[in-house]
Design an enzyme around this catalytic site. Structure first.
Site, PDB file in Angstrom:
ATOM      1  N   PRO A   2     -18.244 -16.051  37.065  1.00  0.00           N
ATOM      2  CA  PRO A   2     -17.792 -16.219  38.457  1.00  0.00           C
ATOM      3  C   PRO A   2     -18.904 -15.919  39.459  1.00  0.00           C
ATOM      4  CG  PRO A   2     -16.670 -14.364  37.378  1.00  0.00           C
ATOM      5  CD  PRO A   2     -17.584 -14.961  36.366  1.00  0.00           C
ATOM      6  N   GLU A   3     -18.982 -16.738  40.495  1.00  0.00           N
ATOM      7  CA  GLU A   3     -19.959 -16.501  41.563  1.00  0.00           C
ATOM      8  C   GLU A   3     -19.227 -15.911  42.762  1.00  0.00           C
ATOM      9  OE1 GLU A   3     -23.186 -18.871  42.447  1.00  0.00           O
ATOM     10  OE2 GLU A   3     -23.327 -19.868  40.501  1.00  0.00           O
TER      11      GLU A   3
END
Ligand SMILES: [Zn+2]
Length: 281
Positions: A2-3
């Protein structure tokens, strides 16, 4: 992995669902890796605490907690820090929903629901910021600057005299925290800057373009995230996220959406890097 937009989406989703609840009891798995703070003090600090706010700092999900005032203990604040790593997920579940495999933490809440941390690959991390029973001296800030709120001037100053490539500099979490491979490539494309350029040699005008492009794309991704968050935090086993249309990322050999030139891929500090050789100079 996840960013920043995904982490913000999860943090907001969890906040909407459990803000104001009290943690009744805590169960932690026997695996060592997820616990940056040992399980016993973590469990002690979380049990009985109230969730005041859940928010994002860099790629960390931060739970602001307070422990109620009793005759023995004054009201104290503590922060619980969750890093999702590669495969970590936070789920808000009814207690009768079977606990998925690879669950490493279960917080039973005053509403009867449970907050579960599930992480098959165990790269995620759980930690306390400040020791239990002590007031937080400094709120958790993480290592670098916040890309969504940094000013244009401070943004340009971060890279001054840096000899590494602008792509590597964007990924350096000590400078900006939360920017990963996708948003580094996409913002450089939108700003028309070749990822291999030496960071310290960019002009102020180029930094200004990059600053706008990066904030714009992160905000768009966050706003798109709102629609998919319920899958992420309510249901078990659903890891799918919205995806902003990529213009260069993973489009190697496909025509540039602006000029038609095939998108190229190169490696920079070991990371696949995608760019248009014509639009990015
Ligand atoms: Zn192009």
């Amino acid at each position: 992995m996840p960013e920043l937009p995904e982490v913000e989406t999860v943090a907001n989703g969890v906040n909407e669902r459990i803000r104001g609840e009290r943690i009744r009891s805590v169960w932690l798995s026997r695996y060592k890796e997820p616990f940056k703070t040992p399980p016993d003090p973590m469990s002690e600090a979380l049990t009985g605490a109230r969730v005041d706010l859940v928010h994002r700092v860099g790629k960390h999900i931060v739970f602001d907690l307070t422990r109620g005032k009793t005759s023995l203990h004054p009201k104290t604040a503590v922060q619980w820090i969750v890093h999702l790593g590669m495969t970590g997920r936070l789920l808000v579940s009814a207690p009768d929903v079977p606990t998925p495999p690879h669950t490493h933490a279960v917080l039973s809440l005053s509403s009867g629901r449970e907050l579960r941390f599930v992480d098959p690959r165990r790269f995620g991390r759980l930690a306390l910021h400040s020791a239990p029973g002590t007031e937080i001296s400094q709120p958790f800030r993480g290592p670098g600057h916040e890309p969504l709120t940094i000013s244009a001037g401070d943004f340009a100053a971060l890279f001054r005299r840096r000899k590494l490539s602008i792509k590597a500099a964007l990924l350096n979490q000590k400078l900006l925290h939360g920017v990963g491979n996708i948003y580094a490539d996409e913002s450089l494309f939108r700003a028309g800057i070749r990822p291999t350029r030496v960071a310290g040699r960019l002009t102020r005008a180029e930094f200004d373009k990059l600053h706008i492009a990066l904030q714009d794309i992160l905000r768009k991704a966050i706003s798109l995230g709102g629609s998919s968050v319920s899958d992420y935090v309510d249901a078990d086993g659903v890891a799918g996220f919205f995806q902003l249309e990529h213009r260069v990322y993973l489009r190697t050999g496909q025509p540039c959406l602006v000029c038609g030139t095939p998108i190229r891929r190169t490696l920079l500090t070991g990371r696949g890097t995608h760019y248009c050789p014509r639009c990015q100079r």
